[in-house]
Design an enzyme around this catalytic site. Structure first.
Site, PDB file in Angstrom:
ATOM      1  N   HIS A  39       8.873 -10.218  -2.218  1.00  0.00           N
ATOM      2  CA  HIS A  39       7.599  -9.884  -1.567  1.00  0.00           C
ATOM      3  C   HIS A  39       7.574  -8.396  -1.220  1.00  0.00           C
ATOM      4  O   HIS A  39       8.600  -7.722  -1.311  1.00  0.00           O
ATOM      5  CB  HIS A  39       7.438 -10.692  -0.276  1.00  0.00           C
ATOM      6  CG  HIS A  39       8.418 -10.281   0.774  1.00  0.00           C
ATOM      7  ND1 HIS A  39       9.734 -10.725   0.781  1.00  0.00           N
ATOM      8  CD2 HIS A  39       8.303  -9.433   1.829  1.00  0.00           C
ATOM      9  CE1 HIS A  39      10.370 -10.178   1.807  1.00  0.00           C
ATOM     10  NE2 HIS A  39       9.532  -9.378   2.460  1.00  0.00           N
ATOM     11  N   HIS A 122       7.629  -1.588  -1.494  1.00  0.00           N
ATOM     12  CA  HIS A 122       8.819  -1.900  -2.283  1.00  0.00           C
ATOM     13  C   HIS A 122       9.139  -3.387  -2.200  1.00  0.00           C
ATOM     14  O   HIS A 122       8.720  -4.070  -1.271  1.00  0.00           O
ATOM     15  CB  HIS A 122      10.026  -1.096  -1.789  1.00  0.00           C
ATOM     16  CG  HIS A 122      10.604  -1.651  -0.523  1.00  0.00           C
ATOM     17  ND1 HIS A 122      10.009  -1.461   0.706  1.00  0.00           N
ATOM     18  CD2 HIS A 122      11.701  -2.419  -0.300  1.00  0.00           C
ATOM     19  CE1 HIS A 122      10.724  -2.086   1.633  1.00  0.00           C
ATOM     20  NE2 HIS A 122      11.744  -2.677   1.046  1.00  0.00           N
TER      21      HIS A 122
END
Length: 172
Positions: A39, A122
């Site tokens: 995620h 990220h």
């Protein structure tokens, strides 16, 4: 319960992130993130009492999810916490604005989150990784964002598992 808001990838993006993870692991070792846990964190709330979960959901409901493409095209490594990650060299303006709006809605609602940490687009791929001599060039991943989720971290003997509690979709 430990909660965070996140961008939650579909299976196609998860598969591509899995390939990146394998390629990075070949050069820096480490412990791969479970595919179901991949995620992008938007706001980490930490431990939230049951009574306050509905407040967090109401705050998120005030925010309009963005429908943009995030191109993950940059592998990276953070030495201080030994994490290898997939990131975007350019974050779409719409995503930056959405994250700011979500965090603002949380603040207005009195929902605590780690506001000291700025948004860094990220996906953590490996933990306990060695610093690589060089990062491989990897095939870019286009991730069509169409919403976000409130996610709960469930601690298990074999590590954490992330479960989506509620999600919000962008309007077409």
């Amino acid at each position: 319960m430990r909660l965070f808001f996140a961008l939650w990838p579909d299976e196609a993006v998860r598969e591509q992130l899995g390939r990146w993870s394998r390629e990075l692991r070949a050069v820096c070792g480490g412990r791969p993130t479970r595919p179901g846990n991949l995620h992008v964190t938007l706001a980490f709330l930490g431990n939230v009492e049951d009574a306050h979960v509905a407040e967090a959901e109401r705050a998120a409901g005030q925010v309009r999810p963005c429908a943009v493409s995030l191109v993950l095209d940059q592998p990276g490594y953070w030495k201080h916490n030994r994490i290898a990650w997939a990131g975007a060299s350019a974050v779409p303006e719409g995503l930056e604005a959405f994250v700011a709006e979500l965090r603002s809605a949380l603040m207005r609602s009195g929902i605590g989150f780690d506001a000291k940490k700025g948004f860094v687009s990220h996906v953590t791929l490996l933990r306990d990784a060695r610093e690589p001599k060089a990062l491989p060039r990897l095939e870019p991943i286009e991730w069509k964002l169409d919403g976000f989720a409130l996610v709960q971290s469930v601690t298990l003997p074999q590590g954490s598992r992330y479960e989506v509690r509620k999600s919000w979709r962008a309007q077409a």
